[in-house]
Design a protein around this motif. Structure first.
Motif, PDB file in Angstrom:
ATOM      1  N   VAL A  45       0.830  -1.202   0.000  1.00  0.00           N
ATOM      2  CA  VAL A  45       0.000   0.000   0.000  1.00  0.00           C
ATOM      3  C   VAL A  45       0.864   1.252   0.000  1.00  0.00           C
ATOM      4  CG1 VAL A  45      -1.616   1.334   1.416  1.00  0.00           C
ATOM      5  CG2 VAL A  45      -2.005  -1.102   1.031  1.00  0.00           C
ATOM      6  N   ALA A  46       1.944   1.255   0.795  1.00  0.00           N
ATOM      7  CA  ALA A  46       2.825   2.428   0.825  1.00  0.00           C
ATOM      8  C   ALA A  46       3.449   2.683  -0.547  1.00  0.00           C
ATOM      9  CB  ALA A  46       3.915   2.234   1.878  1.00  0.00           C
ATOM     10  N   LYS A  47       3.763   1.631  -1.290  1.00  0.00           N
ATOM     11  CA  LYS A  47       4.311   1.817  -2.637  1.00  0.00           C
ATOM     12  C   LYS A  47       3.252   2.376  -3.583  1.00  0.00           C
ATOM     13  CE  LYS A  47       7.428  -0.273  -5.927  1.00  0.00           C
ATOM     14  NZ  LYS A  47       8.527   0.671  -5.702  1.00  0.00           N
ATOM     15  N   THR A 107      -7.085  -1.261  -4.105  1.00  0.00           N
ATOM     16  CA  THR A 107      -6.772  -0.333  -5.198  1.00  0.00           C
ATOM     17  C   THR A 107      -6.632   1.079  -4.652  1.00  0.00           C
ATOM     18  OG1 THR A 107      -9.134  -0.036  -5.664  1.00  0.00           O
ATOM     19  CG2 THR A 107      -7.954  -1.691  -6.973  1.00  0.00           C
ATOM     20  N   LEU A 108      -5.882   1.906  -5.369  1.00  0.00           N
ATOM     21  CA  LEU A 108      -5.685   3.303  -4.988  1.00  0.00           C
ATOM     22  C   LEU A 108      -6.859   4.128  -5.505  1.00  0.00           C
ATOM     23  CD1 LEU A 108      -3.557   5.299  -3.718  1.00  0.00           C
ATOM     24  CD2 LEU A 108      -2.825   5.745  -6.071  1.00  0.00           C
ATOM     25  N   PRO A 109      -7.561   4.865  -4.641  1.00  0.00           N
ATOM     26  CA  PRO A 109      -8.682   5.684  -5.113  1.00  0.00           C
ATOM     27  C   PRO A 109      -8.214   6.756  -6.086  1.00  0.00           C
ATOM     28  CG  PRO A 109      -8.714   5.460  -2.715  1.00  0.00           C
ATOM     29  CD  PRO A 109      -7.402   4.925  -3.180  1.00  0.00           C
ATOM     30  N   LEU A 128      -6.069   5.689   3.322  1.00  0.00           N
ATOM     31  CA  LEU A 128      -5.738   4.356   3.822  1.00  0.00           C
ATOM     32  C   LEU A 128      -6.969   3.639   4.359  1.00  0.00           C
ATOM     33  CD1 LEU A 128      -2.372   5.183   5.611  1.00  0.00           C
ATOM     34  CD2 LEU A 128      -2.642   3.615   3.702  1.00  0.00           C
ATOM     35  N   ALA A 129      -7.821   4.378   5.055  1.00  0.00           N
ATOM     36  CA  ALA A 129      -9.034   3.768   5.599  1.00  0.00           C
ATOM     37  C   ALA A 129      -9.924   3.226   4.488  1.00  0.00           C
ATOM     38  CB  ALA A 129      -9.796   4.794   6.443  1.00  0.00           C
ATOM     39  N   VAL A 130     -10.043   3.968   3.417  1.00  0.00           N
ATOM     40  CA  VAL A 130     -10.875   3.529   2.297  1.00  0.00           C
ATOM     41  C   VAL A 130     -10.213   2.378   1.554  1.00  0.00           C
ATOM     42  CG1 VAL A 130     -11.875   4.228   0.084  1.00  0.00           C
ATOM     43  CG2 VAL A 130     -11.992   5.764   2.056  1.00  0.00           C
ATOM     44  N   MET A 131      -8.902   2.463   1.343  1.00  0.00           N
ATOM     45  CA  MET A 131      -8.185   1.442   0.573  1.00  0.00           C
ATOM     46  C   MET A 131      -8.188   0.088   1.258  1.00  0.00           C
ATOM     47  SD  MET A 131      -4.731   3.336  -0.799  1.00  0.00           S
ATOM     48  CE  MET A 131      -4.045   1.804  -1.451  1.00  0.00           C
ATOM     49  N   GLY A 190      -0.375  -3.965  -8.989  1.00  0.00           N
ATOM     50  CA  GLY A 190      -1.727  -4.476  -9.199  1.00  0.00           C
ATOM     51  C   GLY A 190      -1.793  -5.984  -9.038  1.00  0.00           C
ATOM     52  N   GLU A 191      -0.770  -6.694  -9.533  1.00  0.00           N
ATOM     53  CA  GLU A 191      -0.724  -8.149  -9.371  1.00  0.00           C
ATOM     54  C   GLU A 191      -0.536  -8.528  -7.908  1.00  0.00           C
ATOM     55  OE1 GLU A 191       1.258  -9.390 -13.655  1.00  0.00           O
ATOM     56  OE2 GLU A 191       2.556  -8.813 -11.980  1.00  0.00           O
TER      57      GLU A 191
END
Length: 768
Positions: A45-47, A107-109, A128-131, A190-191
């Motif tokens: 997620v950080a990436k 996924t990134l919003p 982050l909360a949504v992701m 994504g993978e």
């Protein structure tokens, strides 16, 4: 090796043995997989967040804060909800496990990038909360919950299920180590998200099976309760009880009446908060001066988790006293190096920082594990440990950026380590013996007084800092065999004075100091110049005299490599539009000429205020060209800009940390698409810690581009040695550089290729 607890546990034989093995495997596998998921998702997620948020270390620090808080919520759920729902909770929890399937893969919003008027940290927490908030929260309940379920099964190790916590940390460590070495080089982000979703599905199956086993056990126990009560009411028959059985019953009775005092609870909180804060402090320290890449994020976290494995994976903790002594000794020299970073090279400082993190975490976690309560208090214990970790992250991620105008949380954590460990320690035999020698203590006092005198005579800050380090060592030894607040205060006195001197020593000539989400900065004024620094690195200088202030200096001088670039490509008729990623003092604007437009892309809005304040720097005001400042990440903002730039200057460093997401093959390709025909990219790669030249050459060639490099110092006052790489679409595009200077040369071959999914530091670190 058979432990005492295992020897005294009820024996299991015959047909029950395979069932015990199967249940142990089931619960261990569920906890291992949950830990793998928890710690694989964090760097992933950080990436994902790097493009909209840049390479600031605060991205990782804030992300860790989010994950710590959600983990705390998961532990609170594990402690309170089963008490409310009783034996039906396992079935209801299985239903809860299914909810995150609706929001996977991660996924990134589209709205992830923060606006100019939005608090960046708060917006990042919302993203982050949504992701990942729901799936992470559900997985985070597993550790204490599965251990509590296991404790009800009546298996040989049910009375001490803490071994599962060590197994959990093994899974966490494997995930962290695997990410930069096995996951990132092979899978696109994504993978990675898709495979994480697949792993979550397998986790649902495993933990669901654990829940069903626990529910069936609870149902059978509830049915057997009346019979047990009747048997208890029947007249007792005289029997001869084995001593081991009586000992087990006594231990069980003692556990049943164990009481937890608030002093003990507070000690757990403090011992959990200290390593958490120190881990983030070390991460910020390294990311600020090296690079914001997954490797430097996960190494401190991996060491931190590794100490959990050691502490909770061992049954005896006689080694803890020695670890506490070692931590107290190691903190002082590392604190001195943190105060004076030029004493050693950056790689050495990194190794020392990670070493002290390991020793302090091992001491603190060893004290935590040695003081663990009975399984009856297991969920509360882990709730408090999680709360302590969250408090440590909260200090680094929220409190410190607001309270301090520079990065002080790392040295503060080192001082706090001496303070806390002095309060909770049991001295090892060696330290107790040494501390009893009066001549040792008096010798330290004499050495401290002598260095203090030399410091005043020679006006050397290093000697003054050494004075306080010696004083701290005296305090530790003088009170090594005692406990209490007085001993702790005196033990921390020397370290506190070192910290105070660190703060005071950085105040000479300071005009402005500040700290934002993207890092700390300071503007200083010398006799004839003014400079801007990020972290430990000067990022721009301007001369103060009326003529000299229009002259670009430091890394940007006309007689240096960047001067060659603008001499060859900077004429208005050839480059009417020029882009600069990274504003700094705005020194590049000194190359601007009438009829040109310079677009400065800057991710930190406060840097725009600094560069446009005429009382600080006047490059932008003095520029003959038209200037624009665009707030946002340079890669994202440039991708939306109109093509046709004659020159794109990439100089978006934070302290000495490189913007890794601006140096990948995909990034160079995107920048090249914004160039006019014959245009070039000028990339600043001066770096104390990393040799970027082979990597940039290999990455540029991989993108179908060609590159030349030059390292030189300008002849102007206040100029510095700098290394620049110029990248073009063809060798013909770079011909003007050869006409300007023969020092431009091709980059070496054989370096690593960086991509959006892989950016290894191993091939570029300067180890000398």
């Amino acid at each position: 090796m058979t432990t005492v607890e295992e020897a005294e546990a009820p024996s299991v034989s015959g047909p029950l043995r395979p069932r015990v093995w199967l249940l142990n495997t089931l619960f261990t596998s569920a906890i291992l997989l949950s830990a793998l998921l928890l710690f694989a998702v964090q760097p992933m997620v950080a990436k994902m967040l790097l493009p909209p948020y840049g390479g600031a270390s605060s991205v990782w620090t804030t992300s860790v804060l989010f994950f710590q808080v959600v983990l705390l919520a998961g532990y609170a759920y594990s402690h309170y909800v089963p008490r409310l729902l009783g034996r039906w909770h396992p079935l209801l929890h299985i239903a809860l496990l299914l909810a995150p399937l609706a929001v996977l893969p991660v996924t990134l919003p589209a709205w992830a990038a923060p606006g100019e008027s939005v608090p960046v940290a708060a917006w990042l927490l919302l993203v982050l909360a949504v992701m990942v908030g729901l799936p992470f929260a559900v997985v985070s309940t597993t550790g204490p919950l599965a251990q509590a379920w296991y404790a009800t099964l009546g298996l040989p190790r049910s009375r001490d299920p803490y071994f599962l916590y060590a197994a959990s940390n093994v899974g966490s460590l494997v995930a962290l180590v695997a990410y930069p070495f096995a996951v990132e080089p092979v899978l696109e982000v994504g993978e990675q998200a898709v495979w994480w979703a697949v792993g979550y599905g397998a986790f649902v199956v495993l933990l669901g099976a654990c829940g069903i086993v626990t529910w069936r056990r609870a149902r059978s126990t509830a049915g057997a309760a009346p019979a047990a009560e009747a048997a208890a009411a029947a007249p007792a028959r005289a029997t001869t009880r084995p001593k081991k059985a009586l000992k087990r019953e006594a231990a069980a009775a003692a556990a049943a009446v164990e009481r937890l005092g608030w002093r003990r609870r507070l000690r757990w909180l403090a011992l959990a908060a200290l390593p958490s804060s120190l881990m983030l402090g070390v991460t910020t320290h390294m990311s600020t001066d090296v690079a914001a890449v997954p490797l430097l994020w996960v190494l401190p976290l991996a060491l931190y988790l590794g100490t959990f494995i050691i502490a909770f994976g061992t049954r005896r903790h006689g080694w803890v006293a020695g670890a506490v002594d070692a931590a107290a000794v190691c903190c002082l020299p590392v604190l001195l190096i943190a105060a004076m970073p030029d004493l050693v090279g950056i790689p050495t400082a990194m190794v020392l920082s990670m070493g002290v993190l390991t020793v302090v975490s091992l001491a603190a976690h060893g004290l935590l594990a040695a003081d663990r309560p009975s399984p009856a208090h297991l969920t509360e214990y882990f709730l408090l440990v999680s709360l302590g970790g969250a408090l440590g992250s909260l200090f680094n991620g929220v409190v410190a950026p607001v309270v301090f105008d520079r990065v002080l949380e790392y040295p503060i954590a080192l001082v706090a380590a001496v303070l806390l460990l002095a309060m909770t320690r049991t001295p090892s035999g060696l330290v107790a013996k040494v501390s009893g020698r009066a001549w040792v203590r008096f010798g330290l006092i004499g050495a401290a007084l002598a260095t203090a005198y030399l410091a005043m005579v020679l006006e050397q800050l290093a000697l003054l800092l050494a004075t306080f380090a010696l004083g701290a060592a005296w305090a530790v030894l003088s009170f090594a065999s005692r406990r209490g607040l007085g001993a702790a205060v005196l033990a921390a006195l020397g370290g506190g004075l070192v910290l105070a001197m660190t703060i005071a020593s950085a105040g000479d000539g300071v005009l402005l100091r500040g700290r934002t989400f993207f890092g700390s900065y300071v503007v200083r004024q010398g006799e004839d110049y003014r400079s801007l620094s990020h972290g430990t690195t000067v990022h721009g200088t301007q001369l103060l005299d009326p003529i000299g202030r229009r002259t670009p200096v430091s890394y940007y001088s006309r007689s240096g490599p960047l001067g060659d670039v603008f001499a060859g490509y900077g004429a208005p008729e050839r480059s009417p539009r020029i882009a600069v990623v990274g504003l700094g003092t705005g020194a590049v604007a000194a190359y601007g000429q009438a009829g040109q437009q310079f677009d400065f892309y800057e991710i930190d809005p406060e840097m725009v205020d600094v560069a446009t304040d005429p009382d600080l720097f006047s490059y932008l005001d003095d520029c003959l060209c038209e200037t624009r400042t665009i707030v946002g990440d340079g890669r994202l903002a440039l991708s939306e800009a109109e093509a046709g730039y004659g020159v794109i200057v990439l100089d978006a460093f934070t302290s000495d940390a490189i913007p890794a997401h601006l140096l990948t093959r995909e990034a160079l390709t995107a920048f090249a698409d914004r160039l006019a025909p014959g245009g070039v990219i000028a990339l600043h790669i001066s770096n104390r810690a990393l040799d970027l030249e082979p990597m940039v050459g290999a990455t540029a060639r991989s993108a179908g581009l060609t590159a030349l490099t030059r390292t030189a110092a300008g002849s102007e006052p206040q100029s510095s040695v700098s290394q620049w790489v110029v990248i073009g679409r063809s060798e013909a595009d770079l011909a003007p550089l050869g006409e300007r200077s023969e020092d431009w040369r091709p980059l070496p071959e054989g370096g690593p290729v960086w991509t959006d999914t892989y950016s290894s530091l191993f091939g570029v670190i300067r180890w000398d």
